[in-house]
Design a protein around this motif. Structure first.
Motif, mmCIF file in Angstrom:
data_model
loop_
_atom_site.group_PDB
_atom_site.id
_atom_site.type_symbol
_atom_site.label_atom_id
_atom_site.label_comp_id
_atom_site.label_asym_id
_atom_site.label_seq_id
_atom_site.Cartn_x
_atom_site.Cartn_y
_atom_site.Cartn_z
ATOM 1 N N GLU A 44 0.865 -1.097 -0.102
ATOM 2 C CA GLU A 44 0.246 -0.122 0.193
ATOM 3 C C GLU A 44 1.033 1.661 -0.101
ATOM 4 O OE1 GLU A 44 -2.562 -0.156 2.817
ATOM 5 O OE2 GLU A 44 -3.797 -1.687 2.095
ATOM 6 N N LEU A 45 2.482 1.237 -0.092
ATOM 7 C CA LEU A 45 2.416 2.090 0.291
ATOM 8 C C LEU A 45 3.399 2.635 -0.959
ATOM 9 C CD1 LEU A 45 5.481 0.990 3.367
ATOM 10 C CD2 LEU A 45 3.362 2.968 3.717
ATOM 11 N N CYS A 46 3.554 2.102 -1.994
ATOM 12 C CA CYS A 46 3.550 2.216 -3.812
ATOM 13 C C CYS A 46 3.324 2.091 -4.581
ATOM 14 C CB CYS A 46 4.783 1.690 -3.694
ATOM 15 S SG CYS A 46 6.222 2.951 -4.975
ATOM 16 N N THR A 47 2.442 2.305 -5.311
ATOM 17 C CA THR A 47 1.516 2.640 -6.529
ATOM 18 C C THR A 47 2.444 2.137 -7.688
ATOM 19 O OG1 THR A 47 -0.247 3.353 -5.345
ATOM 20 C CG2 THR A 47 -0.635 2.676 -7.716
ATOM 21 N N TRP A 48 3.832 3.255 -7.945
ATOM 22 C CA TRP A 48 4.628 3.128 -9.835
ATOM 23 C C TRP A 48 6.127 2.605 -9.079
ATOM 24 C CZ3 TRP A 48 1.033 3.745 -12.671
ATOM 25 C CH2 TRP A 48 -0.443 3.959 -12.672
ATOM 26 N N PHE A 49 6.237 1.735 -10.318
ATOM 27 C CA PHE A 49 7.777 1.442 -10.206
ATOM 28 C C PHE A 49 8.337 1.722 -11.558
ATOM 29 C CE2 PHE A 49 4.745 -0.577 -7.921
ATOM 30 C CZ PHE A 49 5.642 -1.034 -6.035
ATOM 31 N N SER A 50 9.737 2.138 -11.412
ATOM 32 C CA SER A 50 10.912 1.221 -12.450
ATOM 33 C C SER A 50 11.449 0.173 -12.073
ATOM 34 C CB SER A 50 11.549 2.794 -12.918
ATOM 35 O OG SER A 50 12.341 2.821 -11.115
#
Length: 237
Positions: A44-50
């Motif tokens: 839940e802490l992050c939605t987008w990634f590289s």
């Protein structure tokens, strides 16, 4: 005010107090290794990634590259990398280049920007870009180069992401529509990175933040309302 961190390895980027910032929301893109995406994707802490294979770990990278190809179409992965070339660490440049080229191909296929790590291999990087002629944006993260190099890279269409350590003369060479901010592995709060760069450019922090937001939306093809964010928090609480 919205602040965007386009390259961090820490999923819990802290808010920071600053008397000049009455209100801030932090948005960030978490950089992960392909297998790391499996552990982080449901957080839940992050939605987008590289997501990519770092040049330091290019040797025997076929399993990671294969997995990257399987997951890279996930809409949560909005950039490929970090990938690139490092003359000071990792296997030989020939091995690094082979892995780099495969990730360039993936970036082009999926129409996703490329996040680049480059250390003392600028000639090789420029040669590859001239040869491949990519359509997708290439963003050099953690950029600290000299003004002469900056002008050369600008002439070949590169974008730049700057952290807490940078070359002020080079930052003043970079058009504001080619500029991003990041924390990478630094403990420096994102708002402090923005403040340093705004001071360097001689503009208010809020103006810089507005331009960076526009750059993120344009290059990563995301509406601002869909960016991951920490809860808006009045400074001082």
């Amino acid at each position: 005010m919205d602040l965007y961190d386009i390259h961090t390895h820490d999923a819990v980027t802290p808010s920071a107090d600053d008397d000049g910032v009455p209100w801030q929301r932090l948005h960030y893109i978490l950089n992960v290794y392909p297998l790391g995406f499996e552990y982080a994707k449901d957080s839940e802490l992050c939605t987008w990634f590289s997501c990519g294979v770092h040049p330091w770990y290019s040797e025997d990278a076929e399993p990671q590259l294969k997995f990257l190809q399987e997951i890279a179409n996930d809409p949560r992965i909005i950039a490929i990398g970090e990938t690139g070339l490092d003359r000071l660490k990792g296997p030989g440049l020939q091995i690094q280049e082979a892995v780099f080229l495969k990730q360039i191909e993936l970036s082009e296929k999926l129409h996703k920007p490329l996040i680049i790590h480059c250390v003392k291999a600028w000639d090789e990087l420029l040669h590859i870009k001239k040869t491949v002629k990519p359509y997708q944006p290439w963003i050099i993260h953690g950029y600290r180069g000299k003004p002469e190099l900056t002008r050369q890279l600008l002439s070949h269409g590169f974008f730049f992401s700057v952290g807490d350590k940078f070359n002020p003369d080079s930052v003043n060479e970079i058009p504001i529509d080619r500029l991003f901010c990041e924390t990478d592995v630094s403990d420096t709060p994102l708002v402090d990175v923005y403040s340093k760069i705004a001071d360097c450019l001689g503009i208010p922090l809020e103006i810089l933040a507005r331009h960076i937001q526009e750059n993120v939306i344009n290059i990563f093809k995301l509406p601002a309302i869909n960016m991951p964010s920490k809860e808006a928090m009045p400074v001082g609480e």
